[in-house]
Design a protein around this motif. Sequence first.
Motif, PDB file in Angstrom:
ATOM      1  N   THR A  81       0.805  -1.231   0.000  1.00 49.66           N
ATOM      2  CA  THR A  81       0.000   0.000   0.000  1.00 49.66           C
ATOM      3  C   THR A  81       0.832   1.272   0.000  1.00 49.66           C
ATOM      4  N   THR A  82       2.157   1.163   0.094  1.00 48.73           N
ATOM      5  CA  THR A  82       3.006   2.354   0.163  1.00 48.73           C
ATOM      6  C   THR A  82       3.802   2.535  -1.125  1.00 48.73           C
ATOM      7  N   LYS A  83       4.226   3.762  -1.382  1.00 52.52           N
ATOM      8  CA  LYS A  83       5.085   4.072  -2.523  1.00 52.52           C
ATOM      9  C   LYS A  83       6.520   4.359  -2.090  1.00 52.52           C
ATOM     10  N   ASP A  84       6.703   4.539  -0.781  1.00 48.74           N
ATOM     11  CA  ASP A  84       8.013   4.907  -0.228  1.00 48.74           C
ATOM     12  C   ASP A  84       8.918   3.667  -0.209  1.00 48.74           C
ATOM     13  N   ALA A  85       9.904   3.639  -1.103  1.00 50.44           N
ATOM     14  CA  ALA A  85      10.657   2.405  -1.323  1.00 50.44           C
ATOM     15  C   ALA A  85      12.158   2.568  -1.107  1.00 50.44           C
ATOM     16  N   ALA A  86      12.781   1.455  -0.760  1.00 44.42           N
ATOM     17  CA  ALA A  86      14.238   1.332  -0.708  1.00 44.42           C
ATOM     18  C   ALA A  86      14.604   0.164  -1.608  1.00 44.42           C
ATOM     19  N   ILE A  87      15.597   0.349  -2.465  1.00 47.08           N
ATOM     20  CA  ILE A  87      15.876  -0.600  -3.542  1.00 47.08           C
ATOM     21  C   ILE A  87      17.281  -1.178  -3.409  1.00 47.08           C
ATOM     22  N   ALA A  88      17.394  -2.500  -3.559  1.00 48.33           N
ATOM     23  CA  ALA A  88      18.700  -3.164  -3.512  1.00 48.33           C
ATOM     24  C   ALA A  88      19.354  -3.161  -4.886  1.00 48.33           C
ATOM     25  N   ILE A  89      20.658  -2.926  -4.900  1.00 48.35           N
ATOM     26  CA  ILE A  89      21.481  -3.058  -6.103  1.00 48.35           C
ATOM     27  C   ILE A  89      22.259  -4.367  -5.972  1.00 48.35           C
ATOM     28  N   PRO A  90      22.258  -5.226  -7.004  1.00 49.38           N
ATOM     29  CA  PRO A  90      22.970  -6.500  -6.902  1.00 49.38           C
ATOM     30  C   PRO A  90      24.464  -6.306  -6.646  1.00 49.38           C
ATOM     31  N   TYR A  91      25.010  -7.170  -5.832  1.00 48.69           N
ATOM     32  CA  TYR A  91      26.445  -7.138  -5.541  1.00 48.69           C
ATOM     33  C   TYR A  91      27.258  -7.271  -6.826  1.00 48.69           C
ATOM     34  N   SER A  92      26.775  -8.091  -7.761  1.00 51.43           N
ATOM     35  CA  SER A  92      27.499  -8.320  -9.011  1.00 51.43           C
ATOM     36  C   SER A  92      27.562  -7.079  -9.891  1.00 51.43           C
ATOM     37  N   SER A  93      26.699  -6.101  -9.628  1.00 57.68           N
ATOM     38  CA  SER A  93      26.681  -4.865 -10.418  1.00 57.68           C
ATOM     39  C   SER A  93      27.379  -3.723  -9.692  1.00 57.68           C
ATOM     40  N   SER A  94      28.195  -4.054  -8.712  1.00 57.75           N
ATOM     41  CA  SER A  94      28.831  -3.018  -7.901  1.00 57.75           C
ATOM     42  C   SER A  94      30.257  -3.434  -7.545  1.00 57.75           C
ATOM     43  N   LEU A  95      30.942  -2.523  -6.901  1.00 54.90           N
ATOM     44  CA  LEU A  95      32.271  -2.806  -6.380  1.00 54.90           C
ATOM     45  C   LEU A  95      32.291  -2.458  -4.904  1.00 54.90           C
TER      46      LEU A  95
END
Length: 372
Positions: A81-95
Amino acid sequence: MAFSLSSLFHKESKSVIGVDIGTSSVKVVQLRREQGRVVLETYGAIALGPYAGVEIGRATALPAEKLAEALKDVIREANVTTKDAAIAIPYSSSLVAIIKVPAAAESQLASVVPIEARKYIPVPINEVQLDWFVVSDQKKHTADGKLEVLLVAIHNDTTAKFRSIVSEAALLPGFFEIEVFSAVRASLDHGLAPVAVVDLGAATSKFYVVERGLIRESHIINHGGQDLTLGASRALGITVVVAEERKRKYGLSGEGTTGPGLAPLPAGQAGADLKRSLELSLSPMISELTRTISGWETRTNKSLSAVVLTGGGATLRGLHDFMQSKMTNEIRLSDPFSKTQAPAFLEAILKEAGPEFSVAVGLALRRLQEIG
């Protein structure tokens, strides 16, 4: 899979949602804070295999529009019911790396770190988002003249892709965070002793060492849950779909049936072949994990107090006991929902499903803290 608790609680405060987009599934968890407690409102997961035309449990490489479609579907099914989000970035796409800079440069880190980061990042610095955090204590960097800095980098294209996914799903991202930090937040309590976190995914597994709340080491182990399914399919001469179903239902329990439509037989008389196949597939991962732990303990002259299993692969029946029988370190299962308030009748279900939702819970916990 989805379960909504929203009808059981009177809403007073703002809700947030943690979104974990993996290679085999999308997970969401909605939390809110009430009278100092973190309340679980709803959670859900949806397999990505069908969106890619492959079996459930298989790793996928879907375009942004397909991932947005899956995210919208799980949001609807879980009654988010909420729009307030926190999003994960994949470890493989980061350093994520620990770098050393001269201690004398501590006051000029804003200019020194980007220069030092060029040694680790194979693309121009202006194509990534950089962040860093000093992890060495005053005594240590004064003694050897070096300052340890945790370096984090995400490519701009990756951020843009995930921003477009959540925008298409009509969510408002409060922040993007590399999954390792979310998983650690949800899986560990505050402690001084070093702990390993092993995130068992579909295609790969991730290994992190956490000490004093800080990530000291991280890397990828190229073994995942789909290896178990494919191995069982070949060994037992069954389809990948059936192998995945049996893996999820029976795991390493030794239980099972002798064939389609037949009654279950007692443990030890059925499921032995499946159990043997899964154990053989797990052996390379456990061997690599053991070598990695041994190397870290030898190099640092420290001992890991425990190995905490998280991710969808950690929900395999019997995995905890099997790994404990093969390793000397204490093995624990992540229990992220223990950090939330939920009806007592859901306790067993949430404990069993918990490892799969560690990242999503960790994201939502941070977002709740940010909005106060």
